[in-house]
Design a protein around this motif. Sequence first.
Motif, PDB file in Angstrom:
ATOM      1  N   GLY A   3      14.749 -26.952  16.697  1.00 22.59           N
ATOM      2  CA  GLY A   3      15.977 -26.166  16.644  1.00 22.59           C
ATOM      3  C   GLY A   3      16.553 -26.020  15.251  1.00 22.59           C
ATOM      4  O   GLY A   3      17.438 -25.193  15.026  1.00 22.59           O
ATOM      5  N   GLU A   4      16.061 -26.832  14.300  1.00 23.79           N
ATOM      6  CA  GLU A   4      16.510 -26.734  12.912  1.00 23.79           C
ATOM      7  C   GLU A   4      15.414 -26.074  12.073  1.00 23.79           C
ATOM      8  O   GLU A   4      14.225 -26.243  12.339  1.00 23.79           O
ATOM      9  N   LEU A   5      15.834 -25.329  11.055  1.00 23.95           N
ATOM     10  CA  LEU A   5      14.885 -24.552  10.254  1.00 23.95           C
ATOM     11  C   LEU A   5      15.369 -24.431   8.818  1.00 23.95           C
ATOM     12  O   LEU A   5      16.569 -24.273   8.575  1.00 23.95           O
ATOM     13  N   VAL A   6      14.450 -24.491   7.884  1.00 24.60           N
ATOM     14  CA  VAL A   6      14.738 -24.140   6.497  1.00 24.60           C
ATOM     15  C   VAL A   6      13.474 -23.567   5.877  1.00 24.60           C
ATOM     16  O   VAL A   6      12.377 -24.082   6.099  1.00 24.60           O
ATOM     17  N   GLU A   7      13.625 -22.465   5.153  1.00 18.21           N
ATOM     18  CA  GLU A   7      12.490 -21.806   4.511  1.00 18.21           C
ATOM     19  C   GLU A   7      12.905 -21.297   3.148  1.00 18.21           C
ATOM     20  O   GLU A   7      14.102 -21.111   2.868  1.00 18.21           O
ATOM     21  N   LEU A   8      11.921 -21.066   2.298  1.00 21.60           N
ATOM     22  CA  LEU A   8      12.182 -20.458   0.992  1.00 21.60           C
ATOM     23  C   LEU A   8      12.411 -18.968   1.197  1.00 21.60           C
ATOM     24  O   LEU A   8      11.506 -18.247   1.607  1.00 21.60           O
ATOM     25  N   ALA A   9      13.624 -18.513   0.913  1.00 15.79           N
ATOM     26  CA  ALA A   9      13.944 -17.100   1.082  1.00 15.79           C
ATOM     27  C   ALA A   9      13.584 -16.287  -0.156  1.00 15.79           C
ATOM     28  O   ALA A   9      13.003 -15.212  -0.059  1.00 15.79           O
ATOM     29  N   ASN A  10      13.949 -16.806  -1.322  1.00 22.05           N
ATOM     30  CA  ASN A  10      13.675 -16.113  -2.584  1.00 22.05           C
ATOM     31  C   ASN A  10      13.147 -17.103  -3.612  1.00 22.05           C
ATOM     32  O   ASN A  10      13.698 -18.199  -3.757  1.00 22.05           O
ATOM     33  N   ILE A  11      12.117 -16.699  -4.324  1.00 23.45           N
ATOM     34  CA  ILE A  11      11.737 -17.396  -5.550  1.00 23.45           C
ATOM     35  C   ILE A  11      12.075 -16.431  -6.680  1.00 23.45           C
ATOM     36  O   ILE A  11      11.312 -15.517  -6.991  1.00 23.45           O
ATOM     37  N   ASN A  12      13.258 -16.626  -7.260  1.00 26.76           N
ATOM     38  CA  ASN A  12      13.794 -15.639  -8.196  1.00 26.76           C
ATOM     39  C   ASN A  12      13.275 -15.799  -9.615  1.00 26.76           C
ATOM     40  O   ASN A  12      13.189 -14.836 -10.376  1.00 26.76           O
ATOM     41  N   SER A  13      12.963 -17.041  -9.991  1.00 27.30           N
ATOM     42  CA  SER A  13      12.449 -17.316 -11.328  1.00 27.30           C
ATOM     43  C   SER A  13      11.888 -18.724 -11.311  1.00 27.30           C
ATOM     44  O   SER A  13      11.935 -19.412 -10.287  1.00 27.30           O
ATOM     45  N   SER A  14      11.392 -19.169 -12.441  1.00 29.68           N
ATOM     46  CA  SER A  14      10.866 -20.532 -12.513  1.00 29.68           C
ATOM     47  C   SER A  14      11.975 -21.567 -12.407  1.00 29.68           C
ATOM     48  O   SER A  14      11.714 -22.747 -12.189  1.00 29.68           O
TER      49      SER A  14
END
Length: 346
Positions: free
Chosen positions: A173-184
Amino acid sequence: MSTAGIERGHCALLFPGQGSQYVGMGKDLYNTFPKSAKLAFDEADEAFNNGLLKLIFDGQQDKLKLTENAQPAILATSIAILRVLEDEFGFDVAKACTYTLGHSLGEYTALVATKSLTLHDAIKLVRLRGEAMTRSVADKGVSTSMSALVVRGDHLVQLEDAMDEIRASLPEGELVELANINSSFQVVISGTSKGVDHASRVLQSKKFAARAVDVPVSAPFHTSMMKEAADVMAEAFKNVQFREPVVDIVSNVTAKPYDNVSEIPLLLVQQTTATVEWQRSIKYCKDHDISDFLCFGPGKVLANLLKKEYPLDHIRSITSADDIKSQATDFRTIIAAASGTEPVRG
Protein backbone atom coordinates in the motif's frame (compact mmCIF):
# COMPACT_ATOMS: atom_id res chain seq x y z
CA MET A 1 14.08 10.02 -37.00
CA SER A 2 15.78 11.08 -40.23
CA THR A 3 16.85 14.69 -40.66
CA ALA A 4 19.17 14.08 -43.61
CA GLY A 5 19.66 16.89 -46.09
CA ILE A 6 18.74 19.71 -43.68
CA GLU A 7 21.44 22.19 -42.67
CA ARG A 8 20.97 22.93 -38.97
CA GLY A 9 22.21 25.28 -36.32
CA HIS A 10 24.05 23.55 -33.49
CA CYS A 11 21.86 24.20 -30.45
CA ALA A 12 19.05 22.64 -28.44
CA LEU A 13 15.67 24.22 -27.72
CA LEU A 14 14.20 23.50 -24.26
CA PHE A 15 10.69 23.90 -22.83
CA PRO A 16 9.71 23.85 -19.12
CA GLY A 17 7.26 21.68 -17.23
CA GLN A 18 4.75 22.25 -14.47
CA GLY A 19 5.84 24.47 -11.61
CA SER A 20 7.10 27.33 -13.76
CA GLN A 21 3.69 29.02 -13.96
CA TYR A 22 2.88 32.39 -12.38
CA VAL A 23 0.00 34.84 -12.75
CA GLY A 24 0.79 37.49 -15.35
CA MET A 25 3.25 35.41 -17.37
CA GLY A 26 3.17 36.31 -21.05
CA LYS A 27 0.93 39.36 -20.60
CA ASP A 28 3.70 41.66 -21.83
CA LEU A 29 4.10 39.45 -24.90
CA TYR A 30 0.36 39.55 -25.57
CA ASN A 31 0.32 43.36 -25.42
CA THR A 32 3.61 43.94 -27.26
CA PHE A 33 3.30 41.48 -30.15
CA PRO A 34 -0.34 41.42 -31.37
CA LYS A 35 0.54 39.67 -34.65
CA SER A 36 2.28 36.72 -33.04
CA ALA A 37 1.97 36.25 -29.27
CA LYS A 38 -1.63 37.46 -29.14
CA LEU A 39 -2.66 35.10 -31.93
CA ALA A 40 -1.00 32.15 -30.16
CA PHE A 41 -2.65 32.96 -26.84
CA ASP A 42 -6.04 33.47 -28.51
CA GLU A 43 -5.73 30.11 -30.29
CA ALA A 44 -4.88 28.41 -27.00
CA ASP A 45 -7.78 30.13 -25.24
CA GLU A 46 -10.21 28.88 -27.89
CA ALA A 47 -8.89 25.32 -27.57
CA PHE A 48 -9.34 25.60 -23.79
CA ASN A 49 -13.00 26.64 -24.41
CA ASN A 50 -12.19 30.14 -23.15
CA GLY A 51 -11.07 31.29 -19.72
CA LEU A 52 -7.39 30.37 -20.08
CA LEU A 53 -6.20 33.93 -20.73
CA LYS A 54 -8.05 35.26 -17.70
CA LEU A 55 -6.43 32.56 -15.57
CA ILE A 56 -2.94 33.33 -16.89
CA PHE A 57 -3.06 37.11 -16.90
CA ASP A 58 -5.39 38.03 -14.03
CA GLY A 59 -6.30 34.85 -12.16
CA GLN A 60 -5.46 33.56 -8.70
CA GLN A 61 -2.21 31.65 -8.23
CA ASP A 62 -4.00 28.85 -6.36
CA LYS A 63 -6.28 28.28 -9.33
CA LEU A 64 -3.56 28.65 -11.95
CA LYS A 65 -1.37 26.05 -10.25
CA LEU A 66 -4.08 23.38 -10.54
CA THR A 67 -2.61 20.76 -12.84
CA GLU A 68 -5.36 20.98 -15.47
CA ASN A 69 -4.82 24.76 -15.67
CA ALA A 70 -1.07 25.03 -15.20
CA GLN A 71 -0.17 22.64 -18.01
CA PRO A 72 -2.07 24.39 -20.84
CA ALA A 73 -1.04 27.79 -19.43
CA ILE A 74 2.67 26.98 -19.52
CA LEU A 75 2.41 25.40 -22.96
CA ALA A 76 0.55 28.44 -24.36
CA THR A 77 3.09 30.89 -22.92
CA SER A 78 6.06 28.91 -24.20
CA ILE A 79 4.64 28.71 -27.72
CA ALA A 80 3.73 32.42 -27.67
CA ILE A 81 7.40 33.23 -27.05
CA LEU A 82 8.45 30.97 -29.92
CA ARG A 83 5.85 32.48 -32.27
CA VAL A 84 7.21 35.97 -31.57
CA LEU A 85 10.69 34.90 -32.63
CA GLU A 86 9.35 33.09 -35.68
CA ASP A 87 7.11 35.93 -36.87
CA GLU A 88 9.11 38.97 -35.77
CA PHE A 89 12.68 37.73 -36.28
CA GLY A 90 12.40 34.94 -38.85
CA PHE A 91 13.51 32.28 -36.36
CA ASP A 92 13.14 28.82 -37.94
CA VAL A 93 13.26 25.86 -35.55
CA ALA A 94 14.07 23.49 -38.42
CA LYS A 95 17.18 25.48 -39.33
CA ALA A 96 18.24 26.91 -35.97
CA CYS A 97 18.24 23.79 -33.78
CA THR A 98 19.67 20.29 -33.75
CA TYR A 99 17.44 18.99 -30.96
CA THR A 100 14.33 20.02 -29.05
CA LEU A 101 13.27 18.68 -25.68
CA GLY A 102 10.77 19.50 -22.98
CA HIS A 103 10.54 18.58 -19.32
CA SER A 104 7.45 16.39 -18.79
CA LEU A 105 4.61 18.68 -19.96
CA GLY A 106 7.27 20.48 -22.00
CA GLU A 107 7.57 17.48 -24.30
CA TYR A 108 4.13 18.39 -25.65
CA THR A 109 5.36 21.95 -26.21
CA ALA A 110 8.34 20.55 -28.13
CA LEU A 111 5.93 18.62 -30.35
CA VAL A 112 4.08 21.84 -31.17
CA ALA A 113 7.33 23.71 -31.77
CA THR A 114 8.49 21.07 -34.26
CA LYS A 115 5.17 20.96 -36.15
CA SER A 116 4.41 17.42 -35.00
CA LEU A 117 1.30 18.47 -33.07
CA THR A 118 -1.03 21.44 -33.50
CA LEU A 119 -1.33 23.98 -30.70
CA HIS A 120 -5.08 23.36 -30.60
CA ASP A 121 -4.64 19.60 -30.09
CA ALA A 122 -1.82 20.07 -27.59
CA ILE A 123 -3.86 22.41 -25.35
CA LYS A 124 -6.73 19.94 -25.25
CA LEU A 125 -4.40 17.03 -24.58
CA VAL A 126 -2.49 18.62 -21.69
CA ARG A 127 -5.70 19.86 -20.08
CA LEU A 128 -7.01 16.29 -20.24
CA ARG A 129 -3.65 15.03 -18.99
CA GLY A 130 -3.80 17.35 -15.99
CA GLU A 131 -7.37 16.37 -15.14
CA ALA A 132 -6.56 12.67 -15.49
CA MET A 133 -3.44 12.94 -13.32
CA THR A 134 -5.38 14.57 -10.51
CA ARG A 135 -8.28 12.13 -10.85
CA SER A 136 -5.95 9.11 -10.73
CA VAL A 137 -5.56 9.46 -6.98
CA ALA A 138 -8.42 11.80 -6.00
CA ASP A 139 -10.76 9.05 -4.83
CA LYS A 140 -8.18 6.56 -3.59
CA GLY A 141 -8.18 7.84 0.01
CA VAL A 142 -4.39 7.87 0.19
CA SER A 143 -2.08 10.76 1.04
CA THR A 144 0.53 11.40 -1.65
CA SER A 145 3.48 13.73 -2.10
CA MET A 146 6.54 14.63 -4.17
CA SER A 147 9.87 15.76 -2.80
CA ALA A 148 12.95 17.26 -4.46
CA LEU A 149 16.28 15.95 -3.18
CA VAL A 150 19.73 17.50 -3.46
CA VAL A 151 22.12 14.71 -4.48
CA ARG A 152 25.42 14.65 -2.61
CA GLY A 153 28.64 14.60 -4.61
CA ASP A 154 28.72 11.97 -7.36
CA HIS A 155 26.18 9.68 -5.69
CA LEU A 156 23.42 9.74 -8.32
CA VAL A 157 23.95 6.11 -9.37
CA GLN A 158 24.09 4.94 -5.74
CA LEU A 159 20.92 6.90 -5.01
CA GLU A 160 19.12 5.20 -7.91
CA ASP A 161 20.24 1.77 -6.65
CA ALA A 162 19.13 2.63 -3.13
CA MET A 163 15.72 3.67 -4.41
CA ASP A 164 15.22 0.21 -5.88
CA GLU A 165 15.97 -1.33 -2.48
CA ILE A 166 13.75 1.14 -0.61
CA ARG A 167 10.87 0.58 -2.99
CA ALA A 168 11.07 -3.20 -2.54
CA SER A 169 11.15 -2.89 1.26
CA LEU A 170 8.01 -0.76 1.68
CA PRO A 171 4.89 -2.33 3.22
CA GLU A 172 1.91 -3.12 1.00
CA GLY A 173 0.00 0.00 0.00
CA GLU A 174 3.03 2.30 0.26
CA LEU A 175 4.99 3.46 -2.79
CA VAL A 176 7.93 5.65 -3.72
CA GLU A 177 9.54 6.03 -7.14
CA LEU A 178 11.98 8.32 -8.91
CA ALA A 179 9.80 10.83 -10.74
CA ASN A 180 12.48 13.09 -12.20
CA ILE A 181 16.22 12.89 -12.58
CA ASN A 182 16.79 16.56 -13.29
CA SER A 183 20.57 16.73 -13.04
CA SER A 184 23.51 15.03 -11.38
CA PHE A 185 22.65 17.01 -8.23
CA GLN A 186 18.82 16.99 -8.17
CA VAL A 187 16.14 14.30 -8.28
CA VAL A 188 12.45 14.25 -7.39
CA ILE A 189 10.81 11.30 -5.66
CA SER A 190 7.08 10.67 -5.75
CA GLY A 191 4.50 8.35 -4.23
CA THR A 192 2.53 7.90 -1.02
CA SER A 193 3.40 10.41 1.70
CA LYS A 194 4.77 7.70 4.01
CA GLY A 195 6.80 6.16 1.19
CA VAL A 196 8.31 9.50 0.17
CA ASP A 197 9.09 10.45 3.77
CA HIS A 198 10.75 7.08 4.44
CA ALA A 199 12.85 7.26 1.27
CA SER A 200 13.94 10.82 2.05
CA ARG A 201 15.15 9.82 5.50
CA VAL A 202 16.98 6.72 4.27
CA LEU A 203 18.71 8.54 1.40
CA GLN A 204 19.84 11.30 3.74
CA SER A 205 21.07 8.82 6.35
CA LYS A 206 23.16 7.09 3.66
CA LYS A 207 24.60 10.51 2.71
CA PHE A 208 23.31 10.15 -0.87
CA ALA A 209 21.01 13.18 -0.46
CA ALA A 210 21.70 16.39 1.43
CA ARG A 211 18.16 17.64 1.99
CA ALA A 212 14.58 17.28 0.80
CA VAL A 213 12.08 19.97 -0.22
CA ASP A 214 8.37 19.23 -0.65
CA VAL A 215 6.97 19.89 -4.14
CA PRO A 216 3.43 21.33 -3.91
CA VAL A 217 1.47 19.31 -6.49
CA SER A 218 -1.91 17.62 -6.62
CA ALA A 219 -0.75 14.08 -7.43
CA PRO A 220 2.31 11.80 -7.39
CA PHE A 221 3.38 12.46 -10.99
CA HIS A 222 5.53 10.03 -12.97
CA THR A 223 4.82 6.97 -10.87
CA SER A 224 2.81 3.80 -11.36
CA MET A 225 0.00 5.53 -9.45
CA MET A 226 -0.62 7.50 -12.68
CA LYS A 227 -1.65 4.35 -14.58
CA GLU A 228 -5.26 5.55 -14.89
CA ALA A 229 -4.07 8.82 -16.44
CA ALA A 230 -1.82 6.90 -18.84
CA ASP A 231 -4.83 4.86 -19.99
CA VAL A 232 -6.83 8.07 -20.54
CA MET A 233 -4.05 9.52 -22.69
CA ALA A 234 -3.66 6.31 -24.69
CA GLU A 235 -7.34 6.52 -25.61
CA ALA A 236 -7.12 10.24 -26.44
CA PHE A 237 -4.13 9.75 -28.76
CA LYS A 238 -6.25 7.49 -30.99
CA ASN A 239 -7.99 10.64 -32.24
CA VAL A 240 -4.87 12.80 -32.67
CA GLN A 241 -2.65 13.05 -35.71
CA PHE A 242 1.07 13.32 -35.08
CA ARG A 243 3.38 14.40 -37.91
CA GLU A 244 7.09 13.85 -38.27
CA PRO A 245 8.87 16.58 -36.26
CA VAL A 246 11.00 18.99 -38.29
CA VAL A 247 13.71 18.63 -35.62
CA ASP A 248 14.61 15.59 -33.52
CA ILE A 249 12.80 15.55 -30.16
CA VAL A 250 14.63 13.85 -27.28
CA SER A 251 12.13 11.69 -25.39
CA ASN A 252 11.80 11.99 -21.60
CA VAL A 253 11.49 8.20 -21.40
CA THR A 254 14.39 6.99 -23.56
CA ALA A 255 16.67 10.07 -23.35
CA LYS A 256 17.20 9.83 -27.10
CA PRO A 257 15.25 11.05 -30.16
CA TYR A 258 12.06 9.34 -31.29
CA ASP A 259 12.76 6.73 -33.96
CA ASN A 260 9.55 7.34 -35.89
CA VAL A 261 6.17 9.07 -35.69
CA SER A 262 4.32 5.97 -34.48
CA GLU A 263 6.60 5.89 -31.42
CA ILE A 264 5.49 9.36 -30.23
CA PRO A 265 2.09 8.52 -28.67
CA LEU A 266 3.47 5.28 -27.21
CA LEU A 267 6.27 7.10 -25.40
CA LEU A 268 3.95 9.89 -24.27
CA VAL A 269 1.75 7.27 -22.62
CA GLN A 270 4.81 5.76 -20.91
CA GLN A 271 5.97 9.23 -19.89
CA THR A 272 2.89 9.59 -17.66
CA THR A 273 4.12 6.88 -15.30
CA ALA A 274 7.86 6.75 -16.07
CA THR A 275 10.82 8.69 -14.67
CA VAL A 276 11.59 11.92 -16.52
CA GLU A 277 15.15 11.21 -17.68
CA TRP A 278 16.09 14.88 -18.00
CA GLN A 279 19.72 14.59 -16.92
CA ARG A 280 20.34 11.82 -19.45
CA SER A 281 18.43 13.74 -22.15
CA ILE A 282 20.74 16.71 -21.67
CA LYS A 283 23.73 14.37 -21.65
CA TYR A 284 22.55 12.99 -25.01
CA CYS A 285 22.76 16.53 -26.36
CA LYS A 286 26.17 17.04 -24.77
CA ASP A 287 27.42 13.75 -26.23
CA HIS A 288 26.46 15.13 -29.63
CA ASP A 289 28.50 18.30 -29.13
CA ILE A 290 25.71 20.64 -28.05
CA SER A 291 26.89 23.48 -25.83
CA ASP A 292 24.31 26.09 -26.85
CA PHE A 293 20.88 25.90 -25.20
CA LEU A 294 17.79 28.11 -25.71
CA CYS A 295 15.23 27.83 -22.89
CA PHE A 296 11.80 29.11 -23.97
CA GLY A 297 8.95 29.58 -21.50
CA PRO A 298 8.04 30.95 -18.08
CA GLY A 299 10.55 30.67 -15.26
CA LYS A 300 14.26 29.93 -15.36
CA VAL A 301 14.40 26.48 -13.73
CA LEU A 302 15.82 24.65 -16.74
CA ALA A 303 18.37 27.35 -17.46
CA ASN A 304 19.50 27.40 -13.84
CA LEU A 305 19.93 23.60 -13.79
CA LEU A 306 22.04 23.79 -16.93
CA LYS A 307 24.16 26.69 -15.71
CA LYS A 308 25.04 24.78 -12.56
CA GLU A 309 25.78 21.53 -14.42
CA TYR A 310 27.55 23.10 -17.42
CA PRO A 311 28.79 26.57 -16.40
CA LEU A 312 30.88 27.07 -19.55
CA ASP A 313 27.99 26.46 -21.96
CA HIS A 314 26.03 29.19 -23.71
CA ILE A 315 22.63 29.11 -22.02
CA ARG A 316 19.91 31.65 -22.73
CA SER A 317 16.54 31.94 -21.02
CA ILE A 318 13.71 33.68 -22.86
CA THR A 319 10.72 34.33 -20.62
CA SER A 320 9.41 37.77 -21.53
CA ALA A 321 9.20 40.57 -24.09
CA ASP A 322 12.18 42.24 -22.41
CA ASP A 323 14.26 39.06 -22.81
CA ILE A 324 13.41 38.99 -26.51
CA LYS A 325 14.35 42.64 -26.99
CA SER A 326 17.58 42.38 -25.00
CA GLN A 327 18.70 39.28 -26.90
CA ALA A 328 17.58 40.40 -30.35
CA THR A 329 21.15 40.50 -31.66
CA ASP A 330 21.74 36.94 -30.46
CA PHE A 331 18.65 35.71 -32.28
CA ARG A 332 19.67 37.43 -35.50
CA THR A 333 23.08 35.77 -35.23
CA ILE A 334 21.51 32.33 -34.72
CA ILE A 335 19.19 32.83 -37.67
CA ALA A 336 22.02 34.10 -39.87
CA ALA A 337 24.26 31.14 -38.93
CA ALA A 338 21.49 28.68 -39.75
CA SER A 339 20.78 30.33 -43.11
CA GLY A 340 24.38 31.00 -44.08
CA THR A 341 23.95 34.78 -44.29
CA GLU A 342 25.42 37.73 -42.42
CA PRO A 343 23.37 38.88 -39.41
CA VAL A 344 21.42 42.11 -39.74
CA ARG A 345 22.89 44.74 -37.41
CA GLY A 346 20.95 47.24 -35.35
